[in-house]
Scaffold this active site. Structure first.
Site, PDB file in Angstrom:
ATOM      1  N   HIS A 135      -0.582  11.265  -1.822  1.00  0.00           N
ATOM      2  CA  HIS A 135      -1.889  10.838  -1.317  1.00  0.00           C
ATOM      3  C   HIS A 135      -2.824  12.012  -1.071  1.00  0.00           C
ATOM      4  CE1 HIS A 135      -4.874   9.669   1.723  1.00  0.00           C
ATOM      5  NE2 HIS A 135      -4.834   8.478   1.147  1.00  0.00           N
ATOM      6  N   GLU A 182       0.333  -0.658  -4.836  1.00  0.00           N
ATOM      7  CA  GLU A 182      -0.718   0.355  -4.970  1.00  0.00           C
ATOM      8  C   GLU A 182      -0.083   1.703  -4.661  1.00  0.00           C
ATOM      9  OE1 GLU A 182      -3.897   3.088  -3.301  1.00  0.00           O
ATOM     10  OE2 GLU A 182      -2.026   2.411  -2.413  1.00  0.00           O
ATOM     11  N   HIS A 237       0.827  -1.211   0.000  1.00  0.00           N
ATOM     12  CA  HIS A 237       0.000   0.000   0.000  1.00  0.00           C
ATOM     13  C   HIS A 237       0.862   1.261   0.000  1.00  0.00           C
ATOM     14  CE1 HIS A 237      -3.021   2.635   2.378  1.00  0.00           C
ATOM     15  NE2 HIS A 237      -3.452   2.579   1.124  1.00  0.00           N
ATOM     16  N   GLU A 252      -3.940   4.178  -8.152  1.00  0.00           N
ATOM     17  CA  GLU A 252      -5.146   4.828  -7.624  1.00  0.00           C
ATOM     18  C   GLU A 252      -5.185   6.270  -8.113  1.00  0.00           C
ATOM     19  OE1 GLU A 252      -6.010   5.024  -3.341  1.00  0.00           O
ATOM     20  OE2 GLU A 252      -7.590   6.469  -3.833  1.00  0.00           O
ATOM     21  N   ASP A 285      -0.843   6.339  -5.128  1.00  0.00           N
ATOM     22  CA  ASP A 285      -1.824   7.393  -5.390  1.00  0.00           C
ATOM     23  C   ASP A 285      -1.249   8.424  -6.361  1.00  0.00           C
ATOM     24  OD1 ASP A 285      -3.669   6.492  -3.173  1.00  0.00           O
ATOM     25  OD2 ASP A 285      -1.841   6.904  -2.026  1.00  0.00           O
TER      26      ASP A 285
HETATM   27  O1  G3P Z   1      -6.374   2.009  -3.057  1.00  0.00           O
HETATM   28  C1  G3P Z   1      -6.650   1.532  -1.798  1.00  0.00           C
HETATM   29  C2  G3P Z   1      -6.380   2.545  -0.708  1.00  0.00           C
HETATM   30  O2  G3P Z   1      -5.155   3.169  -0.952  1.00  0.00           O
HETATM   31  C3  G3P Z   1      -7.454   3.582  -0.627  1.00  0.00           C
HETATM   32  O3  G3P Z   1      -7.304   4.449   0.448  1.00  0.00           O
HETATM   33  O4  G3P Z   1      -6.726   6.631   1.376  1.00  0.00           O
HETATM   34  O5  G3P Z   1      -5.042   4.830   1.412  1.00  0.00           O
HETATM   35  O6  G3P Z   1      -5.634   5.931  -0.724  1.00  0.00           O
HETATM   36  P1  G3P Z   1      -6.121   5.498   0.620  1.00  0.00           P
HETATM   37 MG    MG Z   2      -4.480   4.726  -2.191  1.00  0.00          MG
END
Ligand code: G3P
Ligand code: MG
Length: 286
Positions: free
Chosen positions: A96, A81, A54, A156, A83
């Protein structure tokens, strides 16, 4: 691309891109006469590892920076993953938050600065002095790393408020160009249905997952409307029944962010296709 090649070779059903045809079957229960929707959409292929790191692998290293990816890879992770949003001059980069304070030395909205200005920021010191001087990666630089190492990506799309359509379209076009020749086609995801709609318009061949923090009653209809490959849910919202329901309707399931090994095991046992975790040091990559 890899996904399209698999489809063209006939090894994989192209169900994620076909319109869903529905038949309504009358069913009888003890209580009442009702109807249920039957679809003929088969479960599409899922070419991704079962574990994603993540935000790069951004707990023990600064999230969404290259050093976090390297950190995840050092634990054997091969899928990430992260952002992505747009700078003031429309360039895709990793961050993020909508603002700069938490994870950089800057302040204010992230889309108020050009890529050149963002490149001057320290994106590592907030985490600790060992990471001082770390920079905000461009989408292109992260793809250079992923491609060189044969790693898989879940991009993302994280628009700053008001730039949902523009971000969805620009990031999808960038990913489409950067993913050429990659073994596994990157998976796009977003909480913004507007961004996913834009991505679908400009790059319909890139698989999409709809992020949902709380599951609304019409979650399945939303997946259908956006022609998604997968539901991407908060793991706390999932049950074995929901996973089975998604699969029966022809949708894969991934979830964020289980950080306890026991919980990750339970989700995978339920049939969740991939989990996205911060705990790269405690949850073995699969
Ligand atoms: O993509 C899954 C997760 O990353 C979504 O929440 O806030 O960590 O981007 P966040
Ligand atoms: Mg995310």
């Amino acid at each position: 691309n890899g996904f399209a090649k698999l489809i063209d070779s006939g090894k994989v059903s192209d169900a994620s891109r076909r319109p869903v045809r529905c038949r309504v079957h009358p069913i009888r229960t003890h209580q009442n006469k009702g109807f249920r929707i039957m679809t003929n959409r088969s479960l599409p292929a899922w070419p991704y590892p079962r574990t994603f790191a993540h935000r790069g692998a951004g707990k023990l290293a600064p999230e969404n920076t290259l050093v976090a990816f390297r950190h995840g890879a050092s634990f054997g992770y091969g899928a990430f993953e992260f952002d992505v949003k747009l700078s003031a001059d429309g360039k895709s980069f990793l961050l993020h938050d909508a603002t700069l304070e938490r994870t950089t030395g800057g302040s204010g909205r992230a889309d108020a600065l050009t890529l050149g200005e963002l490149a001057q920021l320290d994106a590592g010191s907030w985490h600790g002095p060992a990471f001082a001087g770390e920079t905000l990666p461009t989408l292109a630089s992260i793809f250079r790393y992923l491609r060189a190492n044969g790693f898989a990506a879940n991009v993302e799309i994280k628009p700053t408020p008001g730039r949902e359509w523009q971000t969805g379209a620009a990031v999808a076009l960038d990913v489409k160009a950067l993913a050429q020749g990659m073994a596994v086609t990157p998976l796009l995801s977003s909480f913004s249905e507007t961004a996913l709609e834009a991505a679908r318009l400009v790059a319909p061949e890139l698989p999409r997952a709809l992020l949902l923090d709380a599951l609304p009653a019409d979650w399945l209809e939303r997946l259908q409307r956006l022609d998604c490959l997968a539901l991407d849910a908060n793991h706390r919202e999932l049950s074995a029944e929901i996973v089975a329901k998604a699969h029966a309707a022809g949708y894969r399931v991934l979830c964020y962010t289980p950080n306890e090994p026991e919980r990750a095991r339970q989700l995978l046992d339920w049939g969740v296709d991939s989990v996205i975790t911060d705990a790269v040091d405690r949850i073995p990559p699969q």
